[in-house]
Design an enzyme around this catalytic site. Structure first.
Site, PDB file in Angstrom:
ATOM      1  N   HIS A 279       0.840  -1.142  -0.332  1.00 53.87           N
ATOM      2  CA  HIS A 279       0.105  -0.032   0.450  1.00 53.87           C
ATOM      3  C   HIS A 279       1.213   1.200   0.046  1.00 53.87           C
ATOM      4  O   HIS A 279       0.405   1.927  -1.042  1.00 53.87           O
ATOM      5  CB  HIS A 279      -1.302   0.092   1.103  1.00 53.87           C
ATOM      6  CG  HIS A 279      -1.622   1.500   1.566  1.00 53.87           C
ATOM      7  ND1 HIS A 279      -2.291   1.143   1.482  1.00 53.87           N
ATOM      8  CD2 HIS A 279      -0.810   2.284   2.121  1.00 53.87           C
ATOM      9  CE1 HIS A 279      -2.621   3.112   1.796  1.00 53.87           C
ATOM     10  NE2 HIS A 279      -2.203   2.899   1.872  1.00 53.87           N
ATOM     11  N   GLU A 280       1.601   1.171   0.848  1.00 55.00           N
ATOM     12  CA  GLU A 280       2.504   2.131   1.290  1.00 55.00           C
ATOM     13  C   GLU A 280       3.652   2.466  -0.392  1.00 55.00           C
ATOM     14  O   GLU A 280       3.757   3.652  -0.445  1.00 55.00           O
ATOM     15  CB  GLU A 280       3.441   2.368   2.546  1.00 55.00           C
ATOM     16  CG  GLU A 280       3.325   2.338   3.622  1.00 55.00           C
ATOM     17  CD  GLU A 280       2.213   3.743   3.511  1.00 55.00           C
ATOM     18  OE1 GLU A 280       2.848   4.695   3.520  1.00 55.00           O
ATOM     19  OE2 GLU A 280       1.158   3.525   4.523  1.00 55.00           O
ATOM     20  N   HIS A 283       1.305   3.921  -3.264  1.00 52.69           N
ATOM     21  CA  HIS A 283       1.595   6.099  -2.450  1.00 52.69           C
ATOM     22  C   HIS A 283       3.093   6.432  -3.769  1.00 52.69           C
ATOM     23  O   HIS A 283       2.533   7.568  -4.389  1.00 52.69           O
ATOM     24  CB  HIS A 283       1.693   6.554  -1.329  1.00 52.69           C
ATOM     25  CG  HIS A 283       0.531   6.527  -0.507  1.00 52.69           C
ATOM     26  ND1 HIS A 283       0.023   6.978  -0.889  1.00 52.69           N
ATOM     27  CD2 HIS A 283       0.738   5.034   0.611  1.00 52.69           C
ATOM     28  CE1 HIS A 283      -1.398   7.082   0.078  1.00 52.69           C
ATOM     29  NE2 HIS A 283      -1.090   5.656   1.204  1.00 52.69           N
ATOM     30  N   GLU A 357      -6.041   7.527  -1.712  1.00 51.93           N
ATOM     31  CA  GLU A 357      -5.570   5.886  -0.409  1.00 51.93           C
ATOM     32  C   GLU A 357      -5.794   4.691  -1.434  1.00 51.93           C
ATOM     33  O   GLU A 357      -5.865   3.580  -1.246  1.00 51.93           O
ATOM     34  CB  GLU A 357      -6.359   6.742   0.969  1.00 51.93           C
ATOM     35  CG  GLU A 357      -5.947   6.875   1.735  1.00 51.93           C
ATOM     36  CD  GLU A 357      -4.931   7.086   2.169  1.00 51.93           C
ATOM     37  OE1 GLU A 357      -4.126   5.787   2.611  1.00 51.93           O
ATOM     38  OE2 GLU A 357      -3.693   7.266   1.900  1.00 51.93           O
ATOM     39  N   ASP A 361      -4.016   0.590  -2.237  1.00 51.49           N
ATOM     40  CA  ASP A 361      -5.006  -0.178  -2.233  1.00 51.49           C
ATOM     41  C   ASP A 361      -4.937  -0.595  -2.941  1.00 51.49           C
ATOM     42  O   ASP A 361      -4.993  -1.919  -2.766  1.00 51.49           O
ATOM     43  CB  ASP A 361      -6.300   0.531  -1.342  1.00 51.49           C
ATOM     44  CG  ASP A 361      -5.808   0.423   0.151  1.00 51.49           C
ATOM     45  OD1 ASP A 361      -5.228   1.046   0.712  1.00 51.49           O
ATOM     46  OD2 ASP A 361      -7.992   0.523   0.712  1.00 51.49           O
TER      47      ASP A 361
HETATM   48 ZN    ZN Z   1      -2.027   4.804   2.620  1.00 52.19          ZN
END
Ligand code: ZN
Length: 415
Positions: A279-280, A283, A357, A361
């Site tokens: 997930h990070e 980003h 986000e 995801d």
């Molecule tokens: Zn996040």
């Protein structure tokens, strides 16, 4: 103190600001109270009623503090401005007969000190009463005091020269001073982004490379698969202050890191940690930090240009309770008063953040397993006592992350 049209505009904006925030708090409180006795169906097997009720009570306790803080900080704002507080402080420093640059710096530093003292009881209450009561506080008094001193020293080493530089440029650069100040501020923020992970964060916490070897293999594999080059993946001793768990992405250029709180790793399966990391990385892949920086630099340029106009308008100073027009009072008035005019931007920037986000995801679901991310999120909601039943409007306004069920339903589409 002279009341002018701008005083009235300011009072109306302040009223709208306070009423909106308090109204949203009341809605959130109701929404949480209404579902107090029932865990939402989709979490029924994963979160116990006891955990759910703890999250509700914790959310309500935080709202209560925030309710008081909104009212109190508005009162402080009014005392500083219309109440003549800033004018008094400015006159007190003017009377010292320093040159205008030093007067400005002393004015701003003393104001910041007073602000920190006013904030202190809130910070003590949050840490040692609220967080303590719900079992999250791990901060000792020594750590708390140490943090205060470190913050103060950093403010003097980093903040003081910056304030000097800004006031100096405002004084000598003529009509377009705000463009020069913007360049300095932007350069300064970039430098801080770059310095933060390696030089500033370690002043407050210890960072260690991840030492779980099986997990490290998985992670190296994921990093290669997704083409991420960085300073590495680190574990931070978040447990020094709180048992809340988190993970974040920080830094720019070669100095970027992914940081896991030790409190997050506790109780997570390896594949869940891998999903959070993915997930990070999402980003990073979608360049969210860069987009965020470009947006905030643009907003700060617009803000400074606006201040470039306001600084020549007597009604701006006089309408907010300041008699003497000066660079330093303009800067402070603008900083103090801006939030009551700009708070309605929060839902827009939070909507953007929630979109990011979802993108992160989706990236995690593609490169790892959506079910693992779902189960790690459920553990995070449970362990952080985050409410599963927020009010829709409150969440749209305040939340940088999608609310639990929306986020998990979206992830299940990828599973
Ligand atoms: Zn996040």
């Amino acid at each position: 103190m002279e009341f002018n049209l701008f005083t009235l505009v300011f009072l109306i904006a302040t009223f709208a600001y306070v009423i909106t925030l308090l109204w949203l708090n009341v809605r959130q409180d109701k929404s949480v109270a209404n579902s107090f006795n029932k865990v939402p169906d989709e979490f029924g097997e994963k979160i116990t009623l006891e955990d759910h009720q703890k999250a509700a009570e914790y959310t309500q306790a935080k709202l209560k503090v925030n309710h008081f803080e909104v009212m109190f900080s508005t009162l402080v704002l009014l005392v500083w401005t219309l109440g003549g507080g800033l004018n008094w402080l400015d006159n007190a420093w003017q009377a010292q007969a320093f040159d205008i640059l030093d007067t400005g710096v002393f004015f701003i530093i003393s104001l910041m000190m007073i602000g920190s003292v006013i904030d202190l009881p809130f910070s003590i209450y949050r840490t040692f009463v609220l967080e303590q009561k719900f079992g999250f506080n791990k901060t000792t008094l020594a750590t708390f005091i140490g943090d205060l001193f470190k913050g103060l020293i950093l403010m003097l080493i980093i903040g003081l020269p910056l304030i000097y530089a800004i006031l100096y440029l405002m004084g000598v650069m003529g009509e377009y001073w705000w463009a020069y100040v913007w360049l300095v501020l932007t350069g300064f923020s970039l430098l801080m982004f770059w310095l933060y992970p390696t030089y500033i964060a370690p002043i407050f916490n210890k960072f260690k490379p991840l030492d779980n070897l099986a997990l490290k293999d998985k992670i190296d594999n994921l990093l290669t698969r997704t083409g991420f080059k960085s300073d590495g993946v680190f574990v931070m001793d978040g447990s020094k202050r709180s048992s809340h768990g988190n993970a974040y992405f920080t830094g720019i250029g070669k100095n970027k890191r992914i940081v896991f709180f030790d409190t997050l790793l506790k109780g997570m399966e390896d594949q869940e940690v891998e999903a959070i990391l993915a997930h990070e990385l999402g980003h990073f892949h979608h360049k969210h930090i860069r987009k965020h920086m470009i947006t905030s630099f643009t907003i700060s340029l617009l803000g400074l240009a606006l201040l470039g106009y306001l600084i020549n308008q007597p009604w701006f100073f006089h309408g907010l309770g300041v008699e003497t027009m000066s660079n330093h009072t303009a800067l402070i008035l603008f900083t103090l008063v801006m939030p009551v005019f700009s708070f309605f931007i929060a839902p827009i920037s939070n909507a953007l953040s929630r979109k990011h986000e979802f993108e992160a995801d989706a990236f995690a679901a593609k490169h790892t397993n959506a079910d693992d991310l779902v189960s790690s999120l459920v553990k995070l909601y449970r362990d952080n006592a985050s409410t599963l039943t927020p009010d829709r409007l409150y969440s749209a306004f305040h939340d940088s992350h999608p609310s639990a069920s929306i986020r998990i339903n979206e992830l299940k589409r990828h599973a």
